[in-house]
Structure formats: C-alpha cells, structure tokens
Design a protein around this motif. Sequence first.
Motif, short mmCIF file in Angstrom:
data_model
loop_
_atom_site.label_atom_id
_atom_site.label_comp_id
_atom_site.label_asym_id
_atom_site.label_seq_id
_atom_site.Cartn_x
_atom_site.Cartn_y
_atom_site.Cartn_z
N VAL A 8 11.72 4.45 19.10
CA VAL A 8 11.19 5.35 17.89
C VAL A 8 12.50 5.13 16.22
N GLY A 9 13.33 5.07 17.20
CA GLY A 9 14.43 4.86 15.99
C GLY A 9 14.15 2.98 15.65
N THR A 10 13.82 2.48 16.25
CA THR A 10 13.71 1.05 16.15
C THR A 10 12.56 0.47 15.05
N PHE A 11 11.61 1.67 16.19
CA PHE A 11 10.19 1.35 15.46
C PHE A 11 10.02 1.65 13.82
N LEU A 12 10.64 2.21 13.53
CA LEU A 12 10.83 3.83 12.16
C LEU A 12 11.75 2.94 11.41
N PHE A 13 12.78 1.98 11.54
CA PHE A 13 13.49 1.05 11.14
C PHE A 13 12.51 0.30 10.92
N VAL A 14 12.36 -0.81 11.45
CA VAL A 14 11.78 -1.48 11.01
C VAL A 14 10.34 -1.17 10.25
N LEU A 15 9.58 -0.37 10.35
CA LEU A 15 8.09 0.08 9.51
C LEU A 15 9.37 0.60 8.17
N CYS A 16 10.42 1.15 7.70
CA CYS A 16 10.18 1.46 6.30
C CYS A 16 11.16 0.49 6.23
N SER A 17 12.21 -0.69 6.29
CA SER A 17 12.15 -1.94 5.98
C SER A 17 11.39 -2.75 5.48
N TYR A 18 10.25 -2.92 6.15
CA TYR A 18 8.42 -3.51 5.62
C TYR A 18 7.92 -2.40 4.26
N ALA A 19 8.09 -1.42 4.58
CA ALA A 19 7.34 -0.47 3.65
C ALA A 19 7.82 -0.95 1.41
N LEU A 20 9.52 -0.52 2.26
CA LEU A 20 10.25 -1.66 0.55
C LEU A 20 10.30 -2.85 0.55
N VAL A 21 9.72 -3.99 1.95
CA VAL A 21 9.59 -5.10 1.26
C VAL A 21 7.53 -5.42 0.24
N ILE A 22 7.11 -4.20 0.96
CA ILE A 22 5.71 -4.92 0.63
C ILE A 22 5.86 -4.05 -1.04
#
Length: 323
Positions: free
Chosen positions: A216-230
């Motif tokens: 869950v930690g790695t998954f949320l890190f990826v999602l947050c990173s791409y949310a900022l990218v978008i």
Amino acid sequence: MSCRSMNVSSTETTNSVSHFILMGFPSSPQMQLLYFGLFSVVYTLTLMGNAAIVCAVRWDQRLHTPMYIFLGNFSLLEICYVTTTVPNMLANFLSTSKSISFVNCFAQFYFFFSFGCDEGLFLCIMAFDRYLAICRPLHYPRIMTEQLYTGLAIFGWSCGFIVFLTPVVLIAHLPYCGPNTINHFVCDPVPLMMLSCSEDTMTQFIYSTFNAIFMVGTFLFVLCSYALVIVAVLRMPSAAGKRKAFSTCASHLAVVILFFGSVLVMYISPGSGHSVQMQKIVTLFYSVITPLCNPLIYSLRNKEMKTTALRKIFGIEHGSQKL
C-alpha cells in the motif's frame, strides 16, 4: 486440514516434510502438453521483449538517461522475476511427480517475492523520476545526478532481498508434518501456511502487516507522484507537450495498475477466502502475463525505443545516427 488440528508441542516442531508437490493445473496429459507449449511461447516472448529493452539501453548512448536506465533495470528485473517460476512450471507440465524439495521451494518463494518487492520499488523510483522531470524541470539535472540514480538503482535491487528475509524465515520455521501437496504452481506463502501443522496467527499477522505496509505504501507513493505530474501537465501551455507527457504517464500508470491491482487483492489479506482457482489465475496474471505486457506498454510504444531495440538486436544498423 486435519494435520493443522494436531496439538504440536515445542519438542515436536521438527519438519518431517522433505519436499512438496506442486499440483499446478491438474488436467489430462494432452492439456499439460498444450499448457507447456503455450507458456513456453509466452516465456520466450517475455525474455525477448525485456532483453531487447535491456540491450537497447545498454548499447545506445542516446538512451543513457535516468528514465531509460531505470527502465532497463526494470526490464532486467522482469527477466529475473519471471525466471524464478516459469521454468519450474514448464518442467512440471512434463513431469509426473511435480515435486520440489523443501529448500528449493523456499528458495523460489524468497527470490520470487524479493524480485516482486524490487519491482514495486522500481515503479516508485520511476514515478519519482517522472515527477522531477515534469514538475521540477529546471532543477532536474541538478537533483537527478549520476550518483543519485545509481544509488536509487542499487537500492531498488537490494531492498527486496533484505526486507523479505523476515517473512520467509518466519514461514520456513513453521512446523510441517504433512500433507505436502500445494494446490498451486508456485511455492506461495498462503498455501504454505495452510500446510503448517499448527496455525501460527502471529506469523500470519506479521506477514499480512508487512505486505499491507509495503504494497500500500509503494502504491500510494506512485499514485501521489503521478497525481502531481498530471496537475503539472494540465498547466502546460503547449498541447504537444501535454500529449507527450500524458502518453508517458499513461504507460507508467498502466503497468502500475496491472502489477499492484492483482497483488493487492491477493496478499494483503491471505485469509480472505479467495478460491484456489482464483488464486492461481491472479498469480498467473501478475507473474507471467504482466511481464509479457510490460515491454509493449512501457517502451515498445515509444518509437525511439522500438526502432533502437530492433536495430541493435537484429544488427540492422550499428551506427548511432538519429531517427
């Protein structure tokens, strides 16, 4: 199972099981041969696709950038990941015994899930790289130095092997007195814990907690990173820049969803009541099908990577001229 209800005392924890039987996909001999042919083709294509990316990144100077270096490492990791299970599965299709020794079973367990953890970490690293490149473009060369991306690559390769020692050691030290048949094609921790003579709720809890925190930690890190990218992409004034950035993000997110979607369902709650057949299908998806799809999703849609890989692998052109 009846063996799990036995009252095992502290002096009776010596394992009497020297090997396990991996049932795989029980079927007629004709179907076993069909499975062997099908998965042999899948395995070969997976090796070829990921090896093409590794060779392209290694041989073409234009691809010696952090994004492609991480991608090359991820593809090499995919080769290692799929090789921990598929060759043994192919051998079992042609075998009548389908046995695997106790040591080899836990070695497969360790390497399979260590490589799996490393994949999750590399997805985080690649998301972080895209965040810096798109959200902090002016600072990217100063931050993403050779020392940093080399250190991140080393961390991505080594961390899984370190952190996954704990659950492997805990499960390996459970008492196994029989039966020894695993209704799976891989030495998976869930059926292994079910074969233990005693139900160790503490080991199950530690294993589930470890998976929940890590995945869950790695998954949320990826999602947050791409949310900022978008968000950063939407603010771009150039339509061409938006299309290029969204194309890259879409590829990365597709791999993230394929990998994490099935893994989160299976391993955060091992006692959640998934049917045996469903466990096999989901495991087959993220351990065999996803590594086959990743080269297509991640890189071979990229014109530069595709033509570079084909040129280098087949020796069509050995120069470094631009496309």
